[in-house]
Design a protein around this motif. Structure first.
Motif, PDB file in Angstrom:
ATOM      1  N   ILE A  89     -29.834  74.800  23.900  1.00  0.00           N
ATOM      2  CA  ILE A  89     -29.280  75.998  23.603  1.00  0.00           C
ATOM      3  C   ILE A  89     -29.164  76.836  24.776  1.00  0.00           C
ATOM      4  N   THR A  90     -29.318  76.375  26.082  1.00  0.00           N
ATOM      5  CA  THR A  90     -29.141  77.155  27.284  1.00  0.00           C
ATOM      6  C   THR A  90     -28.849  76.200  28.350  1.00  0.00           C
ATOM      7  N   ALA A  91     -28.428  76.589  29.417  1.00  0.00           N
ATOM      8  CA  ALA A  91     -28.112  75.767  30.619  1.00  0.00           C
ATOM      9  C   ALA A  91     -29.733  75.568  31.172  1.00  0.00           C
ATOM     10  N   VAL A  92     -30.325  76.448  31.309  1.00  0.00           N
ATOM     11  CA  VAL A  92     -31.539  76.315  31.808  1.00  0.00           C
ATOM     12  C   VAL A  92     -32.774  75.508  31.162  1.00  0.00           C
ATOM     13  N   ASN A  93     -32.778  74.126  31.632  1.00  0.00           N
ATOM     14  CA  ASN A  93     -33.284  73.321  31.031  1.00  0.00           C
ATOM     15  C   ASN A  93     -34.812  73.398  31.246  1.00  0.00           C
ATOM     16  N   ILE A 119     -42.301  74.246  31.984  1.00  0.00           N
ATOM     17  CA  ILE A 119     -42.265  75.124  30.919  1.00  0.00           C
ATOM     18  C   ILE A 119     -40.642  74.930  30.389  1.00  0.00           C
ATOM     19  N   SER A 120     -40.458  74.795  29.284  1.00  0.00           N
ATOM     20  CA  SER A 120     -39.238  74.456  28.773  1.00  0.00           C
ATOM     21  C   SER A 120     -38.295  75.838  28.863  1.00  0.00           C
ATOM     22  N   GLY A 121     -37.044  75.256  29.327  1.00  0.00           N
ATOM     23  CA  GLY A 121     -35.786  76.378  29.271  1.00  0.00           C
ATOM     24  C   GLY A 121     -35.367  76.469  27.723  1.00  0.00           C
ATOM     25  N   GLN A 122     -35.690  75.531  27.194  1.00  0.00           N
ATOM     26  CA  GLN A 122     -35.076  75.685  25.569  1.00  0.00           C
ATOM     27  C   GLN A 122     -35.946  76.500  24.586  1.00  0.00           C
ATOM     28  N   PRO A 123     -36.018  77.531  24.560  1.00  0.00           N
ATOM     29  CA  PRO A 123     -37.255  78.008  23.732  1.00  0.00           C
ATOM     30  C   PRO A 123     -37.111  77.708  22.271  1.00  0.00           C
ATOM     31  N   SER A 124     -38.480  77.365  21.682  1.00  0.00           N
ATOM     32  CA  SER A 124     -38.539  77.041  20.266  1.00  0.00           C
ATOM     33  C   SER A 124     -37.772  75.681  19.918  1.00  0.00           C
ATOM     34  N   VAL A 125     -37.143  75.016  20.661  1.00  0.00           N
ATOM     35  CA  VAL A 125     -36.626  73.715  20.273  1.00  0.00           C
ATOM     36  C   VAL A 125     -36.809  72.612  21.090  1.00  0.00           C
ATOM     37  N   ALA A 126     -37.465  72.822  22.142  1.00  0.00           N
ATOM     38  CA  ALA A 126     -38.036  71.618  23.004  1.00  0.00           C
ATOM     39  C   ALA A 126     -39.648  71.744  23.266  1.00  0.00           C
ATOM     40  N   PHE A 127     -40.209  71.411  24.092  1.00  0.00           N
ATOM     41  CA  PHE A 127     -41.677  71.223  24.259  1.00  0.00           C
ATOM     42  C   PHE A 127     -42.348  72.498  24.720  1.00  0.00           C
TER      43      PHE A 127
END
Length: 287
Positions: A89-93, A119-127
């Motif tokens: 959901i964002t370019a910052v992975n 730290i995931s750059g994809q809040p709530s959808v990744a690790f």
């Protein structure tokens, strides 16, 4: 999820600007900006294949007269062409921060330890945040020769996390071991190297029993085999205490472990090929 070897190569690398300080502690800076076709971790996790990825490393190192070096910094992965179909959901992975220490424990043998938090750059959808400690041993067999092999070993301890660093494995209190070498040939201002390694670990590090059943996969102790070729050269117009180099490389990964293959498919729209090549171009600097 950068590699300790790449970091220490920047900290204590070919420029020699970060040797032991004879007159007292010295503070230096380091960094690297690279562009890759895909993001694959040293442990063989294929994180992104949609669009190019830009990775930025920077930090500081304090070198004592004894040669012991303390370092700290950050690492960021940016994926401008990210795929919403893969849940991004964002370019910052990803964003990582780290700190550690390294130093010689015998002639030409360097030991290091580093804490790194992913730290995931994809809040709530990744690790969820992954807290790891990496121990390393590196042997410089011929530091002043044109040809050297530079064997090393690393223990990556994922000691505290609610997510698996390879997606389908055990979440925290687990580890893997990386064994490799970086054969290097220096010809004038050009350096050729061939980073090569393989990883092993508990079967549960790569794939839990529940995930093995869910994905119809076999559990193995071997993770990934990787080899590549890198060419680098310094930028000679930079003078004084600063140094910089440009580089091009290609790195081949063979995903031995079924867990890595299943994770690749899960993260990348069903792509389950075991063989993967990453092409890289970039610039590194220190002062």
């Amino acid at each position: 999820m950068r590699t300790f070897y790449a970091l220490t190569a920047l900290l204590l690398g070919a420029t020699g600007t970060m040797a032991a300080a004879a007159d007292g502690p010295e503070l230096h800076g380091f960094g690297e900006v690279s562009v890759k076709n895909d993001y694959v971790t040293p442990r063989g996790l294929v994180v992104t294949t949609a669009g190019a990825t830009v990775q930025i490393l920077n930090g500081l190192v304090l070198v004592l007269p004894s040669g012991i070096a303390f370092h700290a910094g950050t690492w960021t992965d940016i994926n401008p062409g990210y795929s919403t179909a893969d849940g991004n959901i964002t370019a910052v992975n990803e964003f990582d921060f780290f700190f550690g220490v390294s130093g010689d424990i015998a002639p030409n043998l360097k030991a290091g330890v580093e804490y790194v938090q992913f730290i995931s750059g994809q809040p709530s959808v990744a690790f969820k945040d992954e807290r790891n400690i990496e121990f390393s041993l590196k042997y410089s067999d011929a530091p002043d020769a044109a040809l050297s092999f530079n064997p090393y070993a690393k223990l990556f301890w994922a000691f505290s996390s609610k997510s698996s660093t390879v997606v389908l494995g055990k979440t925290g209190k687990t580890f893997d071991i990386e064994i490799g070498a970086v054969p290097t040939y220096k010809a004038g201002t050009v350096t050729l190297s061939a980073p090569t390694w393989f990883t092993v670990g508990p079967k549960s590090y790569w794939l839990t029993k529940a995930n093995a059943t869910a994905f119809g996969a076999d559990r193995k102790n071997f993770g990934v085999i990787s080899t590549g070729l890198k060419v680098s050269t310094p930028l000679s117009f930079i003078k004084g205490g600063a140094g910089a180099n440009v580089f091009l490389s290609g790195q081949y990964f063979h995903l031995v472990n079924d867990g890595l293959q299943a994770s690749k498919a899960l993260l990348n729209s069903g792509d389950s090929k075991r063989d993967h090549v990453v092409f890289v171009g970039g610039i590194g600097f220190n002062f």
